[in-house]
Design a protein around this motif. Sequence first.
Motif, short mmCIF file in Angstrom:
data_model
loop_
_atom_site.label_atom_id
_atom_site.label_comp_id
_atom_site.label_asym_id
_atom_site.label_seq_id
_atom_site.Cartn_x
_atom_site.Cartn_y
_atom_site.Cartn_z
N SER A 73 0.85 -1.18 0.00
CA SER A 73 0.00 0.00 0.00
C SER A 73 0.89 1.24 0.00
O SER A 73 2.11 1.16 0.20
CB SER A 73 -0.89 0.02 1.25
OG SER A 73 -0.11 0.26 2.42
N ASN A 75 1.12 3.63 2.24
CA ASN A 75 1.76 3.81 3.54
C ASN A 75 2.84 2.77 3.77
O ASN A 75 3.90 3.07 4.34
CB ASN A 75 0.72 3.75 4.66
CG ASN A 75 -0.12 5.01 4.74
OD1 ASN A 75 0.35 6.09 4.41
ND2 ASN A 75 -1.36 4.86 5.15
N GLN A 76 2.62 1.53 3.34
CA GLN A 76 3.62 0.49 3.51
C GLN A 76 4.86 0.79 2.68
O GLN A 76 5.98 0.55 3.11
CB GLN A 76 3.04 -0.87 3.13
CG GLN A 76 2.02 -1.40 4.14
CD GLN A 76 1.28 -2.61 3.64
OE1 GLN A 76 1.15 -2.84 2.44
NE2 GLN A 76 0.76 -3.41 4.57
N ARG A 103 3.28 11.31 10.05
CA ARG A 103 2.14 10.82 9.27
C ARG A 103 1.98 9.31 9.41
O ARG A 103 0.86 8.80 9.60
CB ARG A 103 2.34 11.19 7.80
CG ARG A 103 1.24 10.69 6.87
CD ARG A 103 1.41 11.27 5.48
NE ARG A 103 2.70 10.92 4.92
CZ ARG A 103 2.95 9.74 4.33
NH1 ARG A 103 2.02 8.81 4.29
NH2 ARG A 103 4.13 9.50 3.82
N LEU A 104 3.08 8.58 9.35
CA LEU A 104 3.01 7.12 9.37
C LEU A 104 2.64 6.58 10.75
O LEU A 104 2.13 5.46 10.86
CB LEU A 104 4.33 6.52 8.91
CG LEU A 104 4.65 6.74 7.42
CD1 LEU A 104 6.06 6.30 7.10
CD2 LEU A 104 3.64 6.01 6.55
N ASP A 106 0.25 7.51 12.43
CA ASP A 106 -1.20 7.46 12.47
C ASP A 106 -1.77 6.44 11.48
O ASP A 106 -2.99 6.27 11.41
CB ASP A 106 -1.78 8.85 12.15
CG ASP A 106 -1.42 9.89 13.20
OD1 ASP A 106 -1.30 9.50 14.37
OD2 ASP A 106 -1.25 11.07 12.84
N ALA A 107 -0.92 5.78 10.71
CA ALA A 107 -1.39 4.80 9.73
C ALA A 107 -1.65 3.46 10.41
O ALA A 107 -0.88 3.04 11.28
CB ALA A 107 -0.35 4.64 8.61
N ASP A 108 -2.74 2.81 10.01
CA ASP A 108 -3.07 1.53 10.65
C ASP A 108 -2.45 0.33 9.95
O ASP A 108 -2.63 -0.81 10.39
CB ASP A 108 -4.59 1.36 10.73
CG ASP A 108 -5.28 1.45 9.38
OD1 ASP A 108 -4.57 1.44 8.35
OD2 ASP A 108 -6.52 1.53 9.35
N ASP A 109 -1.73 0.55 8.84
CA ASP A 109 -1.12 -0.58 8.14
C ASP A 109 0.41 -0.53 8.19
O ASP A 109 1.10 -1.17 7.41
CB ASP A 109 -1.59 -0.63 6.69
CG ASP A 109 -1.30 0.66 5.92
OD1 ASP A 109 -0.93 1.67 6.58
OD2 ASP A 109 -1.44 0.67 4.69
#
Length: 209
Positions: A73, A75-76, A103-104, A106-109
């Motif tokens: 993804s 974010n990944q 930013r990262l 707060d990412a769930d992945d």
Amino acid sequence: MWTIDKVKPYAKNTKVHSPQHIAKLKASISADGLFDALIVDLEGVLIAGHGRYEALVALGHTTVPVKHAAHLSKNQADAARIAHNKTASTEYDSGFMAEELKRLMDADDVDIAALGFEEHELDFLIEDLGTVDIAAISTDLDADIDRQDAETEEKVAKTDASEEKLTKALGFNAIPIAAVRDVRRFIAQIEADTGKTGAEAFVEFCRGR
């Protein structure tokens, strides 16, 4: 193999490539070829290989070997880029690094813990980027202050317990050869006076001055 114009550099890449480093990469590629493919995300944006990309462009290459990490993804891919840079470099654009980490987080992945940063490094990098959430402001200011004081004391204690290179503490990293004997006599004397050895004796002596 992709045409080089399909590859897109990441605008906020955290790794810094100096002109001297690019020159070395150009010389290496010219002499030996390119050993590692560039790694790009789903949209063709570079994850790993920004320095090699710059060198290839400068050398006039029109096609490049690419590994297409289309399974990641956005974010990944961004997290993979930071993880790669963390293990491969010690020089960063600290502003971009702080923005990307903030930013990262707060990412769930994305697992921030897997990026290779210690907790105190993350705190240092992002502490100036926080935004004010009015709804989250506590009305119990005394409790907030007490909690903040406790957290500060804990951080100070953790920092004090860590070690620093002696050259950084003293401000110099070499002395004249002729002075080495004098320094050894000095260390031997403070070891005798303090009953401690090495760094412990030196620190004890400094504290007692």
